[in-house]
Design a protein around this motif. Structure first.
Motif, short mmCIF file in Angstrom:
data_model
loop_
_atom_site.label_atom_id
_atom_site.label_comp_id
_atom_site.label_asym_id
_atom_site.label_seq_id
_atom_site.Cartn_x
_atom_site.Cartn_y
_atom_site.Cartn_z
N GLU A 119 -7.98 -40.18 9.74
CA GLU A 119 -8.40 -39.91 11.11
C GLU A 119 -7.26 -39.53 12.05
OE1 GLU A 119 -11.77 -39.86 11.97
OE2 GLU A 119 -12.04 -40.15 9.82
N HIS A 120 -6.08 -39.18 11.54
CA HIS A 120 -4.99 -38.73 12.40
C HIS A 120 -5.25 -37.30 12.86
CE1 HIS A 120 -2.48 -42.01 10.40
NE2 HIS A 120 -2.62 -42.35 11.67
N VAL A 121 -4.83 -37.00 14.08
CA VAL A 121 -5.09 -35.70 14.70
C VAL A 121 -3.77 -34.95 14.89
CG1 VAL A 121 -5.98 -34.56 16.77
CG2 VAL A 121 -7.12 -36.60 15.88
N TYR A 122 -3.79 -33.65 14.57
CA TYR A 122 -2.61 -32.78 14.68
C TYR A 122 -3.03 -31.44 15.25
CZ TYR A 122 -0.95 -36.19 11.32
OH TYR A 122 -0.63 -37.36 10.70
N HIS A 123 -2.06 -30.69 15.79
CA HIS A 123 -2.33 -29.29 16.13
C HIS A 123 -2.82 -28.61 14.86
CE1 HIS A 123 0.89 -29.90 19.33
NE2 HIS A 123 -0.19 -29.58 20.02
N ALA A 124 -3.83 -27.78 14.96
CA ALA A 124 -4.40 -27.12 13.78
C ALA A 124 -3.36 -26.28 13.04
CB ALA A 124 -5.60 -26.26 14.18
N ASP A 125 -2.57 -25.49 13.77
CA ASP A 125 -1.55 -24.65 13.12
C ASP A 125 -0.49 -25.50 12.43
OD1 ASP A 125 -2.82 -22.37 13.99
OD2 ASP A 125 -1.52 -22.09 15.72
N CYS A 126 -0.09 -26.59 13.07
CA CYS A 126 0.96 -27.45 12.52
C CYS A 126 0.51 -28.09 11.20
CB CYS A 126 1.35 -28.54 13.50
SG CYS A 126 2.11 -27.94 15.02
N ILE A 127 -0.70 -28.67 11.20
CA ILE A 127 -1.15 -29.36 9.99
C ILE A 127 -1.48 -28.37 8.88
CG2 ILE A 127 -3.60 -29.55 10.58
CD1 ILE A 127 -1.37 -32.23 8.89
N ASP A 128 -1.92 -27.17 9.24
CA ASP A 128 -2.18 -26.15 8.22
C ASP A 128 -0.89 -25.77 7.51
OD1 ASP A 128 -4.79 -26.29 9.03
OD2 ASP A 128 -4.84 -24.30 9.95
N ARG A 129 0.20 -25.60 8.27
CA ARG A 129 1.50 -25.29 7.65
C ARG A 129 2.00 -26.46 6.82
NH1 ARG A 129 4.68 -23.35 12.67
NH2 ARG A 129 3.11 -24.66 13.47
N TRP A 130 1.82 -27.69 7.33
CA TRP A 130 2.25 -28.88 6.59
C TRP A 130 1.52 -28.96 5.24
CZ3 TRP A 130 5.73 -32.84 6.82
CH2 TRP A 130 5.48 -33.95 6.02
N LEU A 131 0.22 -28.75 5.27
CA LEU A 131 -0.59 -28.87 4.05
C LEU A 131 -0.34 -27.74 3.06
CD1 LEU A 131 -3.88 -30.26 5.56
CD2 LEU A 131 -2.14 -31.50 4.27
N ALA A 132 0.31 -26.67 3.49
CA ALA A 132 0.69 -25.62 2.56
C ALA A 132 1.78 -26.10 1.61
CB ALA A 132 1.16 -24.38 3.31
N ALA A 133 2.50 -27.16 2.01
CA ALA A 133 3.60 -27.66 1.18
C ALA A 133 3.42 -29.12 0.74
CB ALA A 133 4.92 -27.54 1.95
N HIS A 134 2.47 -29.84 1.33
CA HIS A 134 2.28 -31.27 1.03
C HIS A 134 0.80 -31.57 0.83
CE1 HIS A 134 5.86 -30.83 3.58
NE2 HIS A 134 6.38 -31.76 2.82
N ARG A 135 0.52 -32.69 0.22
CA ARG A 135 -0.87 -33.13 0.04
C ARG A 135 -1.09 -34.51 0.65
NH1 ARG A 135 -3.47 -29.73 -3.52
NH2 ARG A 135 -5.11 -31.21 -3.98
N THR A 136 -0.27 -34.85 1.64
CA THR A 136 -0.36 -36.15 2.28
C THR A 136 -0.37 -35.99 3.80
OG1 THR A 136 2.05 -36.38 2.31
CG2 THR A 136 0.89 -37.34 0.42
N CYS A 137 -0.82 -37.05 4.47
CA CYS A 137 -0.76 -37.08 5.93
C CYS A 137 0.71 -37.20 6.34
CB CYS A 137 -1.56 -38.27 6.44
SG CYS A 137 -1.37 -38.57 8.21
N PRO A 138 1.18 -36.42 7.30
CA PRO A 138 2.58 -36.51 7.70
C PRO A 138 2.94 -37.84 8.37
CG PRO A 138 1.47 -34.74 8.89
CD PRO A 138 0.47 -35.35 7.98
N LEU A 139 1.97 -38.54 8.91
CA LEU A 139 2.25 -39.77 9.63
C LEU A 139 2.19 -40.99 8.72
CD1 LEU A 139 2.91 -40.75 12.46
CD2 LEU A 139 0.47 -41.01 12.87
N CYS A 140 1.09 -41.17 7.99
CA CYS A 140 0.92 -42.38 7.18
C CYS A 140 1.14 -42.13 5.69
CB CYS A 140 -0.46 -42.98 7.40
SG CYS A 140 -1.83 -41.98 6.78
#
Length: 138
Positions: A101-122
């Motif tokens: 349920e963590h919330v991120y800017h859509a563009d930011c989390i889309d770029r993050w998920l292109a390289a990771h499969r985890t939540c950046p916070l938890c």
């Protein structure tokens, strides 16, 4: 004099060629070592997380029930994006991760998920096969 100059130019050309050849060989060895180390760890490359498996992005509203109770008075406008470390402002497009349920800017989390499969916070693992809670079949 011209023989000396020709010999000098030939020696310089051979030196430059050898330097370039050695530099390319060192880069190739580094790439092979990195790939071998990755294979030794049991991995390969991580496939990007399919962003289309997430709930759609929506416009952020400060003080709404989806905001988790954060208000503009509680610290400058609500949430903070843990990817870019910028404040999430009203009207910006955000995306909520279903696993935590963590919330991120859509563009930011889309770029993050292109390289990771985890939540950046938890760091909770995201599973693209699971339906998000708001999209469960009725």
């Amino acid at each position: 004099m011209s023989i000396f100059f020709s010999t000098f130019l030939l020696a310089m050309a051979v030196s430059v060629y050898c330097c370039l050849l050695c530099r390319d060989r060192v880069r190739s060895d580094d790439d092979d070592t990195g790939a071998a180390a990755e294979r030794a760890r049991g991995g390969g490359t991580i496939a990007p997380f399919p962003v289309e498996a997430l709930p759609p992005a929506y416009a952020y509203v400060v003080g709404s029930s989806e905001d988790g109770g954060a208000t503009a008075a509680s610290g400058g406008g609500g949430r903070e994006c843990a990817v870019c470390l910028g404040a999430v402002r009203e009207g910006e497009m955000v995306r909520r991760l279903p696993a935590c349920e963590h919330v991120y800017h859509a563009d930011c989390i889309d770029r993050w998920l292109a390289a990771h499969r985890t939540c950046p916070l938890c760091r909770r693992e995201l599973d693209p096969g699971k339906n998000p809670p708001d999209q469960l079949p009725v």
